[in-house]
Design an enzyme around this catalytic site. Structure first.
Site, mmCIF file in Angstrom:
data_model
loop_
_atom_site.group_PDB
_atom_site.id
_atom_site.type_symbol
_atom_site.label_atom_id
_atom_site.label_comp_id
_atom_site.label_asym_id
_atom_site.label_seq_id
_atom_site.Cartn_x
_atom_site.Cartn_y
_atom_site.Cartn_z
ATOM 1 C CB SER A 157 -11.727 -19.915 15.886
ATOM 2 O OG SER A 157 -12.318 -19.552 17.159
ATOM 3 C CE1 TYR A 212 -14.867 -24.657 16.767
ATOM 4 C CE2 TYR A 212 -13.713 -23.100 17.913
ATOM 5 C CZ TYR A 212 -14.532 -23.324 17.101
ATOM 6 O OH TYR A 212 -14.978 -22.496 16.117
#
Ligand code: NAD
Length: 257
Positions: free
Chosen positions: A139, A152
């Site tokens: 990401s 995350y």
């Protein structure tokens, strides 16, 4: 480019980016294994549809990516793994001092540890076949951070680290490992963040999309799952043979800021 004769396992692929990547790999000729933890009729039907649409062998195998033994069993059950796409992921948004421990544990397990387990099971198969591609879906949050996304961001930075180590351990072999770092892609995972963010900032949906979600994405547009799939197909191509241990951002300029 043809991936005919290759078998690709894509974790977390009954929706979103995983499904988009599986479809593009199938379009390029690869046999595909879809995965999720749900095992519904629709999951098997999705695989059958892909098989029919692209004329490849497509199967669905249930495995819960929060459990190391199931991650390994997924690869074993597939029986062959030339292309491994570690994509399964979840999100939870909360300040560190309010972050539920079980959410932290689940995010680290599904978004990071699963990639360790599947890679460990897949590398011997790739070595036996004499060719392999590991594509980790990290990401922009594998390269930068945002508040309220501690688990995350930690997991995705971990995925980028694991990508580098996998690449170094396979550097002299015909195996590569890279991470794709998407910015915002409109998938169920992102859709699910919208209501909470609307509440948090007291904004309507459109304002949340433009000013919060895409605030850091200079292009002001979402990337598509097809574009992510195309990037994965490129990483599996001969042109990408010497690309290993690195990240490719598909983020509309986010990490250039
Ligand atoms: P999504 O919610 O649409 O898909 C997540 C997938 O993971 C689903 O197929 C789901 O079934 C699967 N999954 C969840 N928990 C699982 C478990 N325990 N076992 C097996 N499968 C499980 O989300 P998405 O947006 O397509 O995200 C896919 C990946 O892309 C994630 O790793 C995410 O972090 C990453 N990513 C997404 C974006 C984005 O903007 N959507 C941006 C950057 C990175």
């Amino acid at each position: 480019m043809s991936l005919k004769g290759k078998t690709a396992i894509v974790t977390g692929s009954n929706s979103g980016i995983g499904l988009g990547v599986a479809r593009e790999l199938a379009r390029a000729g690869a046999d595909v294994v879809l995965n999720s933890f749900t095992d519904r009729d629709e999951d098997h039907a999705l695989a059958a549809e892909i098989g029919k649409e692209f004329g490849v062998n497509a199967r669905y195998i249930k495995a819960d990516m929060s459990k190391g033994d199931e991650c390994r069993a997924l690869v074993e059950q597939a029986g062959r793994c030339d292309i491994l796409v570690n994509n399964a992921g979840i999100q939870h948004v909360a300040a560190i001092d309010e972050f539920p421990t079980e959410k932290w544990d689940a995010i680290i397990a599904i978004n990071l540890s699963s990639a360790f387990h599947t890679t460990a099971a897949a590398l011997p198969m790739m070595r036996k076949a004499g060719w392999g591609r590991v594509v980790n879906i990290a990401s922009a949050h594998g390269l930068t951070a945002s508040p309220y996304k501690s688990a995350y961001v930690a997991a995705k930075h971990g995925v980028v680290g694991l990508t580098k180590v996998t690449a170094l351990e396979t550097a002299e072999e015909p195996i590569t490992c890279n991470a794709i770092c998407p910015g915002y892609v409109l998938t169920p995972l992102v859709e699910a963040q919208i209501p909470d963010t609307m509440k948090k900032y007291d904004m309507d949906r459109e304002t949340v999309i433009r000013e919060v979600l895409l605030e850091r994405q200079p292009s002001k547009g979402f990337a598509t799952v097809e574009q992510l799939g195309g990037t994965a197909v490129f990483l599996c191509s001969d042109a990408a043979e010497q690309i290993t241990g690195t990240t490719i951002s598909v983020d509309g300029g986010w990490t250039a800021l």
